[in-house]
Design an enzyme around this catalytic site. Structure first.
Site, mmCIF file in Angstrom:
data_model
loop_
_atom_site.group_PDB
_atom_site.id
_atom_site.type_symbol
_atom_site.label_atom_id
_atom_site.label_comp_id
_atom_site.label_asym_id
_atom_site.label_seq_id
_atom_site.Cartn_x
_atom_site.Cartn_y
_atom_site.Cartn_z
ATOM 1 N N SER A 263 0.798 -1.279 0.035
ATOM 2 C CA SER A 263 -0.114 0.052 0.028
ATOM 3 C C SER A 263 1.017 1.286 -0.098
ATOM 4 C CB SER A 263 -0.963 -0.092 1.246
ATOM 5 O OG SER A 263 -0.823 1.184 2.018
ATOM 6 N N LYS A 264 0.085 2.162 -0.312
ATOM 7 C CA LYS A 264 0.972 3.703 -0.375
ATOM 8 C C LYS A 264 0.530 4.411 0.689
ATOM 9 C CE LYS A 264 2.284 4.266 -5.153
ATOM 10 N NZ LYS A 264 3.222 3.474 -5.143
#
Ligand code: GLU
Length: 504
Positions: A263-264
Site C-alpha cells: 500500500s501507499k
C-alpha cells in the site's frame, strides 16, 4: 570510482520502499568505497511538500543512512548543500535540461510538439476505444521545418510555448542489461515519444534523470522495479546526447503477505511512523535490508557495518519481496533484548510519558526512583515487541488498575472462596516485614501460606496477581509484588487487595 545516488521526490513522508532504495544504494557505495549522492527531484512542483526534504534527512540520519554529497541537516535544523557536482536540487538546474533539450531538437532527436490538450485527449479516447495503449501519434514529428517555424511564431505571438518530445527511433530495439534482471529487450515501437521539456521550461523526470545522472557521474543507478519500463527511454536519451549510459540495478517490488502490491497509505508504510511506534533503527535496517536481498546463508542478524561488508548486488532477488510485519516484530524484539537496561529505560521514558499524557493519568512521578523504571523495563524486556507497548503493559505499576470483578475469580474457584483467600492474604502481607518483599522470599512464604491453608496455587496466586495488575496476562505474582513494594511501598499491596475485595 563507484558513485550511486538516491533521488527522491519530496512529496511527503518516507515510504518504506524509499528507505530500501536509499539503503541499498548506500550499502553498495560503502561496500565499494564509493560515494553516495542525494539528489532532490522536485521538477513536479505541484507535488512538492514543504518540509519533506528536512523530514527525509532526519529519518535517514536517524537510521544511519549517509550521503557524501547533496543536502545535509545542520544542528539548527536548516539544510546545507555540499558537493562538487551540484546544485543537487533539480529546480536549480533548469538551464542544463533546457540546453540538453535544445541540442536534441537541433539534431532532430527531439521535436517541438504543439498539440493542444484537447487533441491529446481525443487521441487517448480513440486509442482507448480501440483498446490500444495510450501513445502519442508522432503528429508533430511530421511537421516540415517551415511548419515548425510558423507554429513557433504563432505560439510566441500568443504567449504560449510548445513542449519538447523525445523522438524514439521508429524501428529497432533497445536492450537493457540490468544487474538484477539480466537482459531485457524493448521494441522501439512500444515506446512512447515522451515529453522531455514542458511548456513552462521544466523538464520531465526522463530528461532530468539522464542529465543529472550523467553530470553527477553516477556509475550505478539503484532504484525500484517500477522504473524498469522507463529505462530503455533513458538509455536512448543518453545515446542521443552522445553519453555512455550508467549501469542499472532494479529492486524487486515490495508485496503484502497476500502478494498484493504494498500500500501507499501513510499509516502502513511510513518509516517515520515505524520509528515513532518504537521500532529500533537496528531492527528497521536489518528488516529492510532483507526486502529483496539476502546473504545466501542462514545468517539473519546483521548490523549496518556487517551489511556494508556483505552487500552484493548479485544477491538481490528478481521476484517480489514480502513485507511481513511479524518478521519486523521479531527483529525488534531481538534488538530490544540486546539493549542494556539503562539505554532501554531511557528510550522507554518518552513512551511512558506519552501514554500517561494521552490518558490524563496523573501521579507524582518525582517520588519514584529511576531504579523502579529500570526494574520494570527489565521485566518487560523479554516480552516487548515495540517500545510503544510499554505504557499499557505496565500501567498498573504506577496507578491502581481498573478491571471487571470476574477477572479475580480463578476458573476452579468462586466468588466466596476468592474473598476468603484475599482477606487472608491481607493479614499475611501485614505480618510480613519489609525485608521479605523480595522475589525469592515471597515465593517461599506464599508457598507455605498456600500449603498451610490447604489451598491450591491457582486459588491464591490468580486473584492475588489480578488484584495487583488488573490483567489476564502479566509477569508472575512474586515479581510484581516485590517490584510494587519497592516502588510504591508494601502498603500498596494490601490496598489493592482490599480494593479487589470491594469489587467482589
Ligand atoms: N524521483 C524518482 C522517485 O521519486 C527517482 C527515480 C529514480 O531513481 O530514477 O522515485
Amino acid at each position: 570510482m563507484v558513485r550511486t545516488r538516491f533521488a527522491p521526490s519530496p512529496t511527503g513522508f518516507v515510504h518504506i520502499g524509499s528507505l530500501r532504495t536509499a539503503l541499498f544504494s548506500f550499502l553498495f557505495a560503502r561496500h565499494e568505497n564509493g560515494k553516495h549522492v542525494l539528489r532532490i527531484e522536485d521538477t513536479d512542483q505541484n507535488r512538492y511538500v514543504e518540509g519533506a526534504v528536512e523530514n527525509l534527512l532526519k529519518v535517514m540520519n536517524n537510521l544511519g543512512v549517509e550521503f557524501d554529497e547533496g543536502y545535509f541537516l545542520q544542528p539548527d535544523g536548516n539544510m546545507m548543500e555540499r558537493g562538487e557536482k551540484g546544485p543537487y536540487l533539480q529546480s536549480k538546474r533548469l538551464d542544463k535540461y533546457q540546453a540538453a533539450a535544445k541540442k536534441l531538437v537541433q539534431e532532430q532527436k527531439a521535436y517541438y510538439c504543439f498539440c493542444s490538450s484537447e487533441r491529446l485527449e481525443e487521441l487517448r479516447k480513440e486509442q482507448a476505444a480501440l483498446k490500444r495503449p495510450a501513445m502519442y501519434d508522432k503528429h508533430c514529428k511530421k511537421l516540415t521545418t517551415q511548419e515548425v517555424e510558423q507554429k513557433l511564431l504563432e505560439f510566441s505571438e500568443s504567449g504560449k510555448k510548445p513542449v519538447v518530445r523525445f523522438a524514439i527511433p521508429e524501428s529497432g530495439a533497445t536492450v537493457v542489461n540490468d544487474l538484477v534482471h539480466g537482459e531485457i529487450t524493448y521494441e522501439h515501437k512500444v515506446l512512447d515519444d515522451q515529453v522531455i521539456l514542458k511548456s513552462d521550461g521544466f523538464p520531465t523526470y526522463h530528461l532530468a534523470v539522464v542529465v543529472d545522472d550523467h553530470e553527477m557521474e553516477i556509475t550505478h543507478v539503484i532504484r525500484g522495479d517500477e522504473w524498469l519500463p522507463s529505462t530503455p527511454k533513458h538509455i536512448l536519451i543518453y545515446k542521443a546526447l552522445g553519453w555512455e549510459p550508467t549501469l542499472y540495478a532494479h529492486l524487486p517490488l515490495i508485496l503484502n503477505p497476500d502478494k498484493s502490491k504494498l500500500s501507499k497509505r501513510q499509516g502502513d508504510v511510513a518509516v517515520e511512523d515505524f520509528l515513532s511506534k518504537g521500532y529500533l533503527k537496528e531492527a528497521l535496517i536489518n528488516f529492510v535490508a532483507f526486502l529483496g536481498w539476502n546473504p545466501k546463508s542462514e545468517k539473519e542478524l546483521f548490523s549496518l557495518t556487517e551489511l556494508i561488508q556483505d552487500f552484493d548486488l548479485k544477491k538481490i532477488n528478481k521476484s517480489g519481496a514480502v513485507f511481513d510485519t511479524n518478521k519486523l516484530d521479531w527483529y525488534n524484539s531481538h534488538y530490544i533484548r540486546q539493549m542494556n537496561l539503562s539505554e532501554l529505560t531511557n528510550k522507554l521514558l518518552p513512551y511512558w510519558l506519552k501514554y500517561w499524557e494521552e490518558r490524563q493519568i496523573q501521579f507524582d512521578k518525582t517520588a519514584l526512583p529511576h531504579e523502579y523504571f529500570e526494574r520494570i523495563a527489565e521485566i518487560e524486556r523479554e516480552r516487548l515487541k515495540k517500545l510503544s507497548e510499554i505504557g499499557e503493559r505496565t500501567a498498573y505499576f504506577f496507578v491502581r488498575p481498573n478491571y471487571e470483578p470476574n477477572l479475580l475469580i480463578w476458573k476452579k474457584s468462586d466468588s466466596q472462596k476468592t474473598k476468603e483467600v484475599l482477606n487472608n492474604l491481607i493479614e499475611f502481607f501485614e505480618k510480613l516485614d519489609s525485608a521479605s518483599f523480595t522475589k525469592i522470599i515471597l515465593e517461599e512464604r506464599l508457598k507455605n501460606f498456600i500449603s498451610e491453608n490447604n489451598y491450591d496455587n491457582g486459588t491464591v496466586l490468580w486473584p492475588l496477581r489480578t488484584s495487583l495488575t488488573g490483567l489476564e496476562k502479566s509477569p508472575g505474582p512474586y515479581e510484581v509484588i516485590s517490584l510494587l513494594a519497592f516502588g510504591l511501598g508494601k502498603q500498596e499491596i494490601s490496598e489493592r487487595i482490599k480494593a479487589a475485595i470491594e469489587r467482589l
